[in-house]
Design a protein around this motif. Structure first.
Motif, PDB file in Angstrom:
ATOM      1  N   TYR A  29       0.271   3.077   1.054  1.00 41.91           N
ATOM      2  CA  TYR A  29       0.124   2.728  -0.368  1.00 41.91           C
ATOM      3  C   TYR A  29      -1.270   2.174  -0.654  1.00 41.91           C
ATOM      4  O   TYR A  29      -1.868   2.470  -1.687  1.00 41.91           O
ATOM      5  CB  TYR A  29       1.190   1.724  -0.791  1.00 41.91           C
ATOM      6  N   GLN A  93      10.441  -0.301  -2.239  1.00 40.93           N
ATOM      7  CA  GLN A  93      10.817   0.491  -3.410  1.00 40.93           C
ATOM      8  C   GLN A  93       9.998   0.072  -4.628  1.00 40.93           C
ATOM      9  O   GLN A  93       9.534   0.912  -5.397  1.00 40.93           O
ATOM     10  CB  GLN A  93      12.311   0.340  -3.715  1.00 40.93           C
ATOM     11  N   SER A  96       6.490   1.273  -4.178  1.00 40.61           N
ATOM     12  CA  SER A  96       6.461   2.713  -4.409  1.00 40.61           C
ATOM     13  C   SER A  96       6.406   3.015  -5.912  1.00 40.61           C
ATOM     14  O   SER A  96       5.653   3.885  -6.353  1.00 40.61           O
ATOM     15  CB  SER A  96       7.687   3.355  -3.768  1.00 40.61           C
TER      16      SER A  96
END
Length: 159
Positions: A29, A93, A96
């Motif tokens: 990320y 999550q 993301s």
């Protein structure tokens, strides 16, 4: 004196290794955010120079860097808090989703700049149209966000 410098370098190396191992689950990320901001900056700079005939401004680079750091702080904070809650899956999550949102908005800006650079390119125009209008229909809460943003803008103009 050399022994102290070597000890300090060893300390910094160890600290770096600890930080890298801590953020290993979110490393991809971090790379995605850096890549998106790099491409956004480069395409924006090219568009400024060629289309707008402006010169490089350190202020614009600094602003881009600050925006990227804000998202790093956000992602890092979510990961840290998720760790403290002992819920890494929830944190990942959330991260993301944050990265997907950043990717969408900055990719749209990149496409807008490319469209300005290549105004007669139908493929770019079509891709820009799809990303601007069609994909948005599939994003939950986006319509509500646009309505909210418009009302906030109207409220600030009226004040």
């Amino acid at each position: 004196m050399e022994n102290q410098a070597g000890g300090f370098q060893g300390f910094l190396g160890s600290l770096f290794a600890v930080v890298i191992s801590y953020i290993a689950p979110i490393y991809d990320y971090v790379i995605i955010i850096a890549y998106i901001f790099l491409i956004n900056f480069i395409i924006g700079l090219i568009e400024d120079i060629i289309v707008k005939q402006k010169t490089f401004k350190c202020k614009k680079f600094y602003f881009c860097l600050c925006e990227m750091l804000v998202f790093y702080l956000l992602v890092g904070s979510v990961y840290f808090i998720g760790n403290k809650f002992h819920n890494k899956e929830m944190a990942l999550q959330c991260i993301s989703a944050i990265v997907a949102i950043v990717t969408y908005f900055y990719s749209l800006n990149i496409l807008t700049n490319i469209k300005s650079l290549l105004p007669n390119n139908r493929a770019i125009s079509f891709i820009h149209y799809i990303v601007s209008f069609e994909i948005v229909k599939k994003i939950p809460y986006f319509k509500e966000f646009e309505t909210h943003e418009a009302s906030e803008s109207n409220r600030s103009k009226g004040a």
